[in-house]
Design a protein around this motif. Structure first.
Motif, PDB file in Angstrom:
ATOM      1  N   GLU A 157      50.073  49.212  48.464  1.00 37.26           N
ATOM      2  CA  GLU A 157      50.799  49.298  49.736  1.00 37.26           C
ATOM      3  C   GLU A 157      50.398  48.159  50.674  1.00 37.26           C
ATOM      4  OE1 GLU A 157      49.838  53.177  51.125  1.00 37.26           O
ATOM      5  OE2 GLU A 157      51.245  54.203  49.780  1.00 37.26           O
ATOM      6  N   VAL A 158      49.103  47.877  50.739  1.00 38.99           N
ATOM      7  CA  VAL A 158      48.612  46.762  51.563  1.00 38.99           C
ATOM      8  C   VAL A 158      49.235  45.455  51.087  1.00 38.99           C
ATOM      9  CG1 VAL A 158      46.552  45.397  52.117  1.00 38.99           C
ATOM     10  CG2 VAL A 158      46.446  47.903  52.205  1.00 38.99           C
ATOM     11  N   THR A 159      49.311  45.290  49.777  1.00 43.87           N
ATOM     12  CA  THR A 159      49.873  44.077  49.192  1.00 43.87           C
ATOM     13  C   THR A 159      51.364  43.975  49.468  1.00 43.87           C
ATOM     14  OG1 THR A 159      48.181  44.030  47.482  1.00 43.87           O
ATOM     15  CG2 THR A 159      50.226  42.859  47.005  1.00 43.87           C
ATOM     16  N   THR A 160      52.075  45.093  49.361  1.00 42.10           N
ATOM     17  CA  THR A 160      53.513  45.099  49.630  1.00 42.10           C
ATOM     18  C   THR A 160      53.797  44.664  51.060  1.00 42.10           C
ATOM     19  OG1 THR A 160      53.899  46.849  48.001  1.00 42.10           O
ATOM     20  CG2 THR A 160      55.576  46.556  49.713  1.00 42.10           C
ATOM     21  N   GLU A 161      52.988  45.154  51.988  1.00 45.12           N
ATOM     22  CA  GLU A 161      53.134  44.750  53.392  1.00 45.12           C
ATOM     23  C   GLU A 161      52.965  43.240  53.538  1.00 45.12           C
ATOM     24  OE1 GLU A 161      50.821  45.327  57.681  1.00 45.12           O
ATOM     25  OE2 GLU A 161      49.956  46.098  55.830  1.00 45.12           O
ATOM     26  N   GLY A 162      51.934  42.687  52.890  1.00 46.63           N
ATOM     27  CA  GLY A 162      51.693  41.256  52.966  1.00 46.63           C
ATOM     28  C   GLY A 162      52.810  40.442  52.337  1.00 46.63           C
ATOM     29  N   ALA A 180      40.458  42.313  38.890  1.00 47.11           N
ATOM     30  CA  ALA A 180      41.837  42.180  38.414  1.00 47.11           C
ATOM     31  C   ALA A 180      42.829  42.513  39.525  1.00 47.11           C
ATOM     32  CB  ALA A 180      42.067  43.084  37.207  1.00 47.11           C
ATOM     33  N   VAL A 181      42.563  43.580  40.264  1.00 45.79           N
ATOM     34  CA  VAL A 181      43.454  43.967  41.361  1.00 45.79           C
ATOM     35  C   VAL A 181      43.429  42.917  42.463  1.00 45.79           C
ATOM     36  CG1 VAL A 181      43.853  45.672  43.178  1.00 45.79           C
ATOM     37  CG2 VAL A 181      43.310  46.429  40.859  1.00 45.79           C
ATOM     38  N   SER A 182      42.259  42.379  42.761  1.00 40.89           N
ATOM     39  CA  SER A 182      42.152  41.358  43.798  1.00 40.89           C
ATOM     40  C   SER A 182      43.002  40.141  43.465  1.00 40.89           C
ATOM     41  CB  SER A 182      40.686  40.946  43.968  1.00 40.89           C
ATOM     42  OG  SER A 182      40.569  39.912  44.921  1.00 40.89           O
ATOM     43  N   GLY A 183      42.862  39.632  42.233  1.00 46.28           N
ATOM     44  CA  GLY A 183      43.656  38.473  41.835  1.00 46.28           C
ATOM     45  C   GLY A 183      45.139  38.780  41.808  1.00 46.28           C
ATOM     46  N   LEU A 184      45.489  39.951  41.240  1.00 49.65           N
ATOM     47  CA  LEU A 184      46.898  40.332  41.150  1.00 49.65           C
ATOM     48  C   LEU A 184      47.511  40.514  42.529  1.00 49.65           C
ATOM     49  CD1 LEU A 184      49.337  41.176  39.465  1.00 49.65           C
ATOM     50  CD2 LEU A 184      48.375  43.494  39.373  1.00 49.65           C
ATOM     51  N   ALA A 185      46.765  41.109  43.455  1.00 47.07           N
ATOM     52  CA  ALA A 185      47.281  41.335  44.805  1.00 47.07           C
ATOM     53  C   ALA A 185      47.547  40.012  45.520  1.00 47.07           C
ATOM     54  CB  ALA A 185      46.297  42.188  45.606  1.00 47.07           C
ATOM     55  N   CYS A 186      46.648  39.049  45.353  1.00 47.48           N
ATOM     56  CA  CYS A 186      46.872  37.728  45.957  1.00 47.48           C
ATOM     57  C   CYS A 186      48.145  37.094  45.404  1.00 47.48           C
ATOM     58  CB  CYS A 186      45.672  36.818  45.690  1.00 47.48           C
ATOM     59  SG  CYS A 186      44.181  37.225  46.621  1.00 47.48           S
ATOM     60  N   LEU A 187      48.296  37.162  44.081  1.00 48.32           N
ATOM     61  CA  LEU A 187      49.491  36.606  43.445  1.00 48.32           C
ATOM     62  C   LEU A 187      50.748  37.337  43.922  1.00 48.32           C
ATOM     63  CD1 LEU A 187      50.882  34.815  41.324  1.00 48.32           C
ATOM     64  CD2 LEU A 187      50.282  36.540  39.606  1.00 48.32           C
ATOM     65  N   ASP A 188      50.679  38.656  44.000  1.00 48.30           N
ATOM     66  CA  ASP A 188      51.831  39.465  44.387  1.00 48.30           C
ATOM     67  C   ASP A 188      52.289  39.129  45.807  1.00 48.30           C
ATOM     68  OD1 ASP A 188      53.805  41.386  44.515  1.00 48.30           O
ATOM     69  OD2 ASP A 188      52.537  43.018  43.818  1.00 48.30           O
ATOM     70  N   ARG A 189      51.346  38.942  46.722  1.00 48.70           N
ATOM     71  CA  ARG A 189      51.731  38.616  48.099  1.00 48.70           C
ATOM     72  C   ARG A 189      52.419  37.256  48.181  1.00 48.70           C
ATOM     73  NH1 ARG A 189      46.850  41.271  48.933  1.00 48.70           N
ATOM     74  NH2 ARG A 189      45.650  39.335  49.004  1.00 48.70           N
ATOM     75  N   CYS A 190      52.111  36.368  47.231  1.00 46.39           N
ATOM     76  CA  CYS A 190      52.656  35.006  47.269  1.00 46.39           C
ATOM     77  C   CYS A 190      53.868  34.811  46.367  1.00 46.39           C
ATOM     78  CB  CYS A 190      51.566  34.000  46.864  1.00 46.39           C
ATOM     79  SG  CYS A 190      50.159  33.936  47.992  1.00 46.39           S
ATOM     80  N   VAL A 191      54.251  35.831  45.598  1.00 42.71           N
ATOM     81  CA  VAL A 191      55.314  35.674  44.603  1.00 42.71           C
ATOM     82  C   VAL A 191      56.678  35.316  45.194  1.00 42.71           C
ATOM     83  CG1 VAL A 191      56.184  38.048  44.371  1.00 42.71           C
ATOM     84  CG2 VAL A 191      55.935  36.599  42.331  1.00 42.71           C
ATOM     85  N   PRO A 194      47.029  33.513  62.945  1.00 41.22           N
ATOM     86  CA  PRO A 194      47.320  34.932  62.686  1.00 41.22           C
ATOM     87  C   PRO A 194      47.753  35.195  61.244  1.00 41.22           C
ATOM     88  CG  PRO A 194      48.206  34.293  64.814  1.00 41.22           C
ATOM     89  CD  PRO A 194      47.705  33.026  64.169  1.00 41.22           C
ATOM     90  N   LEU A 195      48.528  34.281  60.656  1.00 41.92           N
ATOM     91  CA  LEU A 195      48.993  34.469  59.279  1.00 41.92           C
ATOM     92  C   LEU A 195      47.827  34.451  58.293  1.00 41.92           C
ATOM     93  CD1 LEU A 195      51.729  34.832  57.802  1.00 41.92           C
ATOM     94  CD2 LEU A 195      51.702  32.363  57.384  1.00 41.92           C
ATOM     95  N   VAL A 196      46.918  33.492  58.458  1.00 40.74           N
ATOM     96  CA  VAL A 196      45.756  33.381  57.572  1.00 40.74           C
ATOM     97  C   VAL A 196      44.793  34.537  57.822  1.00 40.74           C
ATOM     98  CG1 VAL A 196      43.756  31.962  56.940  1.00 40.74           C
ATOM     99  CG2 VAL A 196      45.975  30.878  57.371  1.00 40.74           C
ATOM    100  N   ALA A 197      44.574  34.886  59.085  1.00 41.61           N
ATOM    101  CA  ALA A 197      43.662  35.981  59.416  1.00 41.61           C
ATOM    102  C   ALA A 197      44.157  37.298  58.815  1.00 41.61           C
ATOM    103  CB  ALA A 197      43.526  36.112  60.928  1.00 41.61           C
ATOM    104  N   ALA A 198      45.465  37.522  58.838  1.00 44.06           N
ATOM    105  CA  ALA A 198      46.017  38.742  58.247  1.00 44.06           C
ATOM    106  C   ALA A 198      45.815  38.756  56.741  1.00 44.06           C
ATOM    107  CB  ALA A 198      47.504  38.861  58.584  1.00 44.06           C
ATOM    108  N   GLU A 199      45.951  37.605  56.090  1.00 45.88           N
ATOM    109  CA  GLU A 199      45.707  37.531  54.654  1.00 45.88           C
ATOM    110  C   GLU A 199      44.243  37.813  54.333  1.00 45.88           C
ATOM    111  OE1 GLU A 199      45.899  36.815  50.491  1.00 45.88           O
ATOM    112  OE2 GLU A 199      47.284  37.583  52.006  1.00 45.88           O
ATOM    113  N   LEU A 200      43.341  37.303  55.136  1.00 44.26           N
ATOM    114  CA  LEU A 200      41.914  37.603  54.954  1.00 44.26           C
ATOM    115  C   LEU A 200      41.655  39.105  55.049  1.00 44.26           C
ATOM    116  CD1 LEU A 200      40.127  34.786  56.986  1.00 44.26           C
ATOM    117  CD2 LEU A 200      39.647  35.367  54.609  1.00 44.26           C
ATOM    118  N   ARG A 201      42.246  39.735  56.046  1.00 40.19           N
ATOM    119  CA  ARG A 201      42.068  41.183  56.217  1.00 40.19           C
ATOM    120  C   ARG A 201      42.609  41.949  55.018  1.00 40.19           C
ATOM    121  NH1 ARG A 201      43.680  39.960  61.525  1.00 40.19           N
ATOM    122  NH2 ARG A 201      45.799  40.729  61.108  1.00 40.19           N
ATOM    123  N   ARG A 202      43.763  41.537  54.521  1.00 33.78           N
ATOM    124  CA  ARG A 202      44.343  42.237  53.376  1.00 33.78           C
ATOM    125  C   ARG A 202      43.486  42.073  52.122  1.00 33.78           C
ATOM    126  NH1 ARG A 202      49.231  40.033  55.806  1.00 33.78           N
ATOM    127  NH2 ARG A 202      50.278  41.739  56.905  1.00 33.78           N
TER     128      ARG A 202
END
Length: 197
Positions: free
Chosen positions: A176-181, A16-27, A147-155
């Protein structure tokens, strides 16, 4: 472990956190503010409660349900589909499908927004209601990543590792990691908007 392995081993909260974090970074692509998904994060911080999750998910969908803009690009379409595909009933099976799809969709969004490769053809990312689209292989997504995609993979990996290693205790750091992204992506979206003026 690879991102695929981390998702495969994640429990319900981790998925749930994984999916939500991906959505949050893209919102930012939907015009959402930085607090729009906080109620869902809060729902995951307490004991599992399907009713609370479903209620808060419905409210978030209502808040982000603005009309599609004419000519809305694929990146925004992917984010809308990520939100629409979130399971109202947070079962392990449903969350696993959502987390996996959101992971690939977020990588695709970052690839599309990359200044050097936003027009690269590449395969589209399928979500549950997009079954006719050929899938994006996670290995292909990582190959020659900008670099943009690689950073998303790391997050994405960091969020899953935090939840796997610390359970609920890792939720704050995952946020916090998600907020940065999200801040990074918001800056990219802002630069693109200025470039189109």
């Amino acid at each position: 472990m690879s991102l695929v392995e981390l998702i495969a081993r994640a429990d319900e909260r981790g998925l749930a956190v994984s999916g939500l974090a991906c959505l949050d970074r893209c919102v930012p692509l939907l015009g959402g503010d930085d607090e729009i998904l906080r109620p869902l994060w809060a729902a995951l911080a307490g004991p599992a409660d399907a009713e609370t999750w479903a209620d808060r998910l419905a409210r978030v969908r209502g808040a982000l349900a603005g009309p599609r803009e004419p000519g809305e690009d694929e990146a925004a379409r992917l984010v809308r589909t990520m939100l629409a595909a979130a399971p109202a009933e947070p079962t392990a099976a449903g969350l696993r499908v959502w987390a996996d799809a959101c992971s690939l969709a977020a990588l695709r969004v970052h690839r599309l927004l990359d200044p050097a490769g936003e027009n690269a053809p590449g395969p589209r990312t399928p979500l549950p209601d997009d079954a006719d689209v050929p899938p994006l292989d996670p290995v292909d997504a990582a190959a020659d990543a900008s670099p943009l995609v690689a950073a998303e993979l790391r997050r994405q990996c960091a969020v899953l590792e935090l939840l796997a290693g610390h359970g609920t205790g890792g939720l704050r750091r995952a946020h916090e990691v998600t907020t940065e992204g999200r801040r990074v992506l918001r800056a990219v979206v802002s630069r693109r908007a200025r470039g189109r003026v």
